[in-house]
Design a protein around this motif. Structure first.
Motif, PDB file in Angstrom:
ATOM      1  N   ALA A 230       0.841  -1.198   0.000  1.00 57.16           N
ATOM      2  CA  ALA A 230       0.000   0.000   0.000  1.00 57.16           C
ATOM      3  C   ALA A 230       0.878   1.251   0.000  1.00 57.16           C
ATOM      4  O   ALA A 230       2.004   1.237   0.505  1.00 57.16           O
ATOM      5  CB  ALA A 230      -0.907   0.000   1.225  1.00 57.16           C
ATOM      6  N   LYS A 231       0.374   2.306  -0.583  1.00 55.24           N
ATOM      7  CA  LYS A 231       1.089   3.578  -0.545  1.00 55.24           C
ATOM      8  C   LYS A 231       1.104   4.094   0.889  1.00 55.24           C
ATOM      9  O   LYS A 231       0.103   4.020   1.597  1.00 55.24           O
ATOM     10  CB  LYS A 231       0.406   4.615  -1.444  1.00 55.24           C
ATOM     11  CG  LYS A 231       0.274   4.187  -2.904  1.00 55.24           C
ATOM     12  CD  LYS A 231       1.623   3.982  -3.559  1.00 55.24           C
ATOM     13  CE  LYS A 231       1.451   3.607  -5.030  1.00 55.24           C
ATOM     14  NZ  LYS A 231       2.752   3.226  -5.646  1.00 55.24           N
ATOM     15  N   ALA A 232       2.239   4.608   1.313  1.00 53.29           N
ATOM     16  CA  ALA A 232       2.331   5.167   2.663  1.00 53.29           C
ATOM     17  C   ALA A 232       1.387   6.349   2.772  1.00 53.29           C
ATOM     18  O   ALA A 232       1.344   7.212   1.892  1.00 53.29           O
ATOM     19  CB  ALA A 232       3.759   5.598   2.955  1.00 53.29           C
ATOM     20  N   ARG A 233       0.617   6.381   3.851  1.00 49.91           N
ATOM     21  CA  ARG A 233      -0.349   7.460   4.037  1.00 49.91           C
ATOM     22  C   ARG A 233      -0.138   8.104   5.399  1.00 49.91           C
ATOM     23  O   ARG A 233       0.354   7.475   6.331  1.00 49.91           O
ATOM     24  CB  ARG A 233      -1.784   6.923   3.948  1.00 49.91           C
ATOM     25  CG  ARG A 233      -2.107   6.287   2.608  1.00 49.91           C
ATOM     26  CD  ARG A 233      -3.561   5.933   2.501  1.00 49.91           C
ATOM     27  NE  ARG A 233      -3.965   4.967   3.518  1.00 49.91           N
ATOM     28  CZ  ARG A 233      -5.230   4.570   3.677  1.00 49.91           C
ATOM     29  NH1 ARG A 233      -6.186   5.057   2.923  1.00 49.91           N
ATOM     30  NH2 ARG A 233      -5.532   3.684   4.606  1.00 49.91           N
ATOM     31  N   SER A 234      -0.550   9.336   5.504  1.00 56.02           N
ATOM     32  CA  SER A 234      -0.455  10.024   6.792  1.00 56.02           C
ATOM     33  C   SER A 234      -1.536   9.484   7.719  1.00 56.02           C
ATOM     34  O   SER A 234      -2.492   8.855   7.290  1.00 56.02           O
ATOM     35  CB  SER A 234      -0.670  11.536   6.595  1.00 56.02           C
ATOM     36  OG  SER A 234      -2.001  11.783   6.173  1.00 56.02           O
TER      37      SER A 234
END
Length: 286
Positions: A230-234
């Motif tokens: 998964a894309k790193a998210r805040s």
């Protein structure tokens, strides 16, 4: 269970070729020739390997369905000083394999365990996938139970590691569909089969692309599925639903194109709540 003895043997975890017999190492052949016994997942499969290299050796079966009783028997032999090689049908034992239990049993009894390294299907697929190899997680086989399978996928949907799965051909389409629902159809994947063989194939696509491909053709052979992390998210992005009601949460997913059933499932995964609870709350509020 613990056994007592003065001199103990050694358990050798022997990796065997995953398709190409040219990958057999001289050390593997030496160990198979010199041990007292070979514990094989399928003795018929291992016999083909032994015959190919002119090795005659006593064998016994050791697999998922007899691992408890046979594991205790093997440890007893090891405690008596016998050296044993454990092999799976192909690749490295103790990975998605009952050899894991045998290793633990040996450690409990202070028996030396060592490996004779060789091919691992998951690692071969990973390095051919074109996806990140810097951080990865091996997830093995997903449960055949739909609820457990979806719980597993939901628990890792935000994992930024590249994910590695094993799958049988008759379950591949279902697994791809389940992954599309949880991970999203745009997630990149690689599907590897027949690794190291003449007809080796690595399909690099997305989950949507894989679903389309296998709507027109039937899967053949055992697969390794490598899924982009998964894309790193805040933290803010990860908890976009924090101020939403369950109704608003579900309706957001519906607006993005999910069916109401899948939207309820996704919202339940986000909130780590039972799907039935989200379903009831959504319809109560509606």
């Amino acid at each position: 269970m613990r056994f007592m003895a003065d001199e103990k043997g050694t358990l050798y975890l022997c990796a065997t070729p995953i398709g190409n017999l040219g990958d057999v190492s001289s050390r593997l052949l030496e160990i198979l020739e010199t041990v007292d016994l070979i514990a094989a997942e399928d003795t018929r499969q291992t016999l083909k390997l032994l015959n190919r290299f002119g090795i005659t050796k006593a064998m016994t079966s050791y697999h998922e369905h007899n691992k408890k009783a046979k594991g205790e028997y093997l440890v007893k032999l090891l405690m008596e000083g016998k050296n044993i090689a454990q092999v799976s049908d192909a690749g490295t034992p103790a990975i998605s394999d009952p050899g894991e239990d045998l290793v633990r049993l040996c450690i409990e009894n202070d028996i030396t365990v060592t490996s004779v390294p060789g091919p691992v299907a998951g690692i071969n697929a990973l390095i051919l996938s074109g996806l990140s190899t810097s951080r990865y997680a091996f997830e093995g086989f997903l449960s055949v139970n739909k609820r457990h399978r979806n719980e597993h996928l939901n628990s890792i949907k935000n994992d930024t590691h590249t994910l590695i799965f094993y799958e049988a051909p008759h379950k591949l389409k279902t697994t791809i569909d389940d992954m599309r629902i949880v991970f999203g159809g745009e997630r990149r994947i690689a599907l590897a089969r027949e690794l190291t063989k003449i007809h080796e194939e690595v399909i690099r696509t997305t989950l949507d692309g894989a679903a389309e491909l296998y709507s027109e053709k039937s899967p053949r052979g055992e697969y390794v599925i490598v899924v982009e992390g998964a894309k790193a998210r805040s933290d803010e992005a990860e908890c976009f639903w924090e101020t939403m009601s369950i109704k608003e949460h579900v309706e957001k997913y519906i607006a993005e194109g999910m069916s109401s059933k899948d939207a309820v499932k996704a919202a339940a995964g986000d909130r780590k709540l039972p799907k039935r609870e989200v379903y009831n709350e959504y319809h109560k509020e509606g």
